[in-house]
Design an enzyme around this catalytic site. Structure first.
Site, short mmCIF file in Angstrom:
data_model
loop_
_atom_site.label_atom_id
_atom_site.label_comp_id
_atom_site.label_asym_id
_atom_site.label_seq_id
_atom_site.Cartn_x
_atom_site.Cartn_y
_atom_site.Cartn_z
N ASP A 87 3.48 -2.76 1.22
CA ASP A 87 3.18 -1.13 1.75
C ASP A 87 2.61 -0.98 3.02
OD1 ASP A 87 3.03 1.80 1.46
OD2 ASP A 87 1.00 1.41 1.36
N ASP A 90 -2.09 -4.28 2.48
CA ASP A 90 -2.28 -4.87 1.22
C ASP A 90 -0.96 -5.40 0.80
OD1 ASP A 90 -0.76 -2.78 0.29
OD2 ASP A 90 -2.55 -1.53 -0.32
N TYR A 239 -0.73 7.10 -4.01
CA TYR A 239 0.32 7.83 -3.46
C TYR A 239 0.50 9.05 -4.54
CZ TYR A 239 1.34 4.63 0.32
OH TYR A 239 1.05 4.22 1.52
N GLU A 486 -5.30 1.05 10.09
CA GLU A 486 -4.17 0.49 8.99
C GLU A 486 -2.92 1.14 9.21
OE1 GLU A 486 -3.78 -0.69 4.28
OE2 GLU A 486 -4.77 1.05 4.60
#
Length: 629
Positions: A87, A90, A239, A486
């Site tokens: 994703d 990670d 999410y 990120e």
């Protein structure tokens, strides 16, 4: 991890000057004038997806620091779930945002196919889509069963290790008739339907396979309705479904209509338009969770370029009206109901991974502009009409900001330009490659040695668009700063197609840009008597936010005294916005060189950037020392 705006915990990142003043000054100066290599940015964007691949990697891969990983995903559950994409920074494979990313990659191919071919990367774009769709086909093991996640976010986040060394549990999670998940099933259906249309001219058998799974998944999502995060608590923390599943059902139906031309799907989006919020929701975001704005733009295509929509024309025009609300809000012409802009001109929705919203909004603006060109139309906003060229200009301004035309002069795409984030919140990028260091990096060892390291990433994560700056254009390049540093699949996918589209524009495409600002600051190019500095003050950009016109000012101060200058202090009168390139001194309205810049050599130029509305600030010399005394 990207997160829904309404669920995010708001924190304000610290506004920081770059670690090297000279690098910032050079980058800011060049970014304001140099043209951008959009084709190169498109290529790097696709490289990011190659770096995120899970499973057995091809021998001809371009990201040489990555190796095979997660080759037993699904083994404990008796299903082959090898492949797909990690994703973000990670190693969890979250099916919901992954499916959205593939949908947006496929939409980009459909809209900008010729442009991608011209950039010699159309096949790589299809390869990026296929890597995702192959995984979705394997994950859809029965008509009413879809495996939607591999890995657990909580346990994964307790370790900082390479994908090739992964030691965390690879638990797989599914939805079925007893555990509904309409959002993720419908989004996967949308991805497969959009991809089937993209592959149709080149691999019709594969397109048929994707379409078969898309139809089954849509029926599953619609028949067994329910929120996926009620069934999958392990995903809810990362999410969550903030907008519910109705937008995904409409979105999937719209894509199935695009892929098949079957009127029953158009009937579905028409009959459910009101109950599902399709024509009632006016949006200020488009994201992995909230599909309404994208849905509304996609359905507008039938009105603008597809013959008007036939018997469903009235409803489709209502979808179009909502699409134009979103677009006008982006363009700051929506009667005050606009999307926020940073002082530097970037669309701003959330402090957490804001670039994902910039990426998706820029895509919709570009696509709709092309629809308008095809229909010889214009966007009619409450605050005036906008022609397609102006829409593309605004989209270009967002893309340019990403690539470095911003107050910091920083590219927020890793590997693009000479000044970009080097401390990305990404496990693989921050730890030496398995090919450079064969020994296993343990779970906690990775935190101690690499996560907390102040050193730059040993592996450049080319093409990764990081979360980006805060509401004041501030950014902290720190691996711990996951809100800003990120990258995610969802943030990268939409803007890939935009870069290919902009690459096809002529070099002088800025002819369609708004007129230059009539306001100009004072320009004093001669030093005052006895002053060692020659000041030049110019405006490099302007924009309007909430009715206020802002200017990006560039001030250069050249040392003309013939000797190095040290301990320089400047007085800045009338400054009301952020300033870059100098640090605030103890005295009021006084600024000095950063501590790590020891002197300004003879003939050397200091570059200062500041942003504000209204009159320009006035710069004057307070004190200095020279080597001659």
């Amino acid at each position: 991890m990207a997160r829904l705006t309404t669920m995010a915990t708001k924190t304000q990142a610290t506004l920081a000057v770059a670690a090297s003043f000279l690098l910032l000054a050079a980058a800011a100066a060049s970014a304001s004038s140099a043209p951008f290599d959009y084709a190169g940015a498109f290529d790097k964007c696709l490289q990011f997806f190659e770096a995120q691949r899970s499973g057995k990697l091809p021998a001809d891969r371009r990201v040489q620091w990555r190796g095979d990983s997660a080759l037993k995903d699904g083994y404990l559950q008796g299903v082959d779930l090898v492949g797909g994409y990690y994703d973000s920074g990670d190693h969890v494979k979250f099916g919901f945002p992954m499916a959205y990313a593939v949908t947006m990659l496929a939409w980009g191919v459909l809209e900008f196919e010729k442009e991608m071919m011209a950039a010699n990367n159309h096949q790589r774009a299809l390869d990026a889509i296929r890597w995702g769709t192959n995984y979705f086909v394997k994950a859809h093991t029965e008509p009413n069963v879809l495996w939607v996640q591999v890995g657990d976010g909580d346990s994964d986040h307790l370790c900082w290790e390479r994908a090739e060394d992964m030691s965390t549990p690879r638990t797989a999670f599914k939805i079925d008739t007893n555990h509904a998940g309409s959002e993720v099933a419908a989004e996967t259906a949308a991805a497969l339907a959009a991809a089937s249309k993209a592959f149709r001219p080149y691999d019709s058998m594969y397109a048929d396979l994707l379409l078969l799974h898309a139809k089954q998944l849509f029926t599953f999502a619609d028949t067994f309705r329910g929120r996926y995060d009620d069934s999958l608590l392990s995903a809810k923390k990362f999410y969550p479904s903030g907008s519910g599943y109705e937008d995904e059902l409409l979105w999937a139906a719209a894509w199935l209509h695009e892929a098949t031309g079957d009127e029953k799907y158009l009937q579905y989006v028409s009959q459910n338009a009101e109950n599902f919020g399709g024509i009632g929701m006016s949006m200020l975001e488009f994201s992995w969770d909230n599909k309404y704005a994208g849905l509304q733009v996609l359905l507008s295509k039938a009105v603008l370029t597809g013959g008007g929509g036939g018997e469903y024309a009235d409803t489709l025009r209502q979808y179009q009206a909502k699409a134009e609300f979103f677009l006008c809000a982006c363009l700051q012409k929506n009667g005050g109901h606009n999307m926020k802009l940073t002082p530097g001109g970037l669309l701003h929705v959330d402090e957490w991974n804001n670039m994902q919203y910039v990426s998706s909004a820029t895509f919709l603006l570009t696509v709709y502009a092309d629809y308008l060109v095809a229909s010889h139309g214009a966007l009619r906003c409450p605050d005036g009409e906008v022609n397609p060229g102006e829409m593309v200009w605004f989209a270009r301004s967002q893309a340019d900001y990403v690539l470095g035309k911003n107050p910091r002069g920083m590219s927020y795409m890793v590997g693009y330009g000479s000044y970009f984030p080097t401390h990305v919140h990404h496990r693989g990028a921050s730890i030496p490659s398995v090919y450079a260091m064969e020994s296993v990096v343990g779970c906690m060892d990775g935190f101690d040695r690499y996560f907390n390291s102040k050193g730059a990433d040993p592996n450049v994560l080319n093409g990764a668009v990081v979360g980006g700056p805060d509401a004041n254009d501030g950014f902290v390049d720190d691996r711990c700063n996951y809100q800003q540093a990120e990258p995610t699949l969802a943030g990268n996918a939409p803007i890939c197609g935009v870069f290919s589209r902009l690459a096809s524009e002529p070099a002088d495409a800025s002819d369609n840009s708004p007129p230059a600002p009539s306001y100009s600051p004072p320009q004093d190019s001669s030093p005052s008597k006895g002053s060692p500095l020659e000041f030049v003050h110019t405006v490099s950009n302007s924009w309007t936010t909430n009715g206020v016109e802002y200017y990006r000012h560039v001030v250069t101060a050249k040392n003309t005294c013939g000797h190095p200058i040290t301990y320089l202090k400047l007085h800045v009168k009338g400054l009301s916005g952020p300033i870059y390139g100098v640090l605030a001194a103890k005295e009021k309205d006084t600024y000095e060189l950063p501590a790590w810049v020891t002197s300004l050599a003879a003939g050397e130029q200091l570059t200062i950037v500041y942003i504000q509305g209204g009159p320009a600030a006035k710069f004057s010399l307070v004190s200095y020392k020279t080597a001659s005394g």
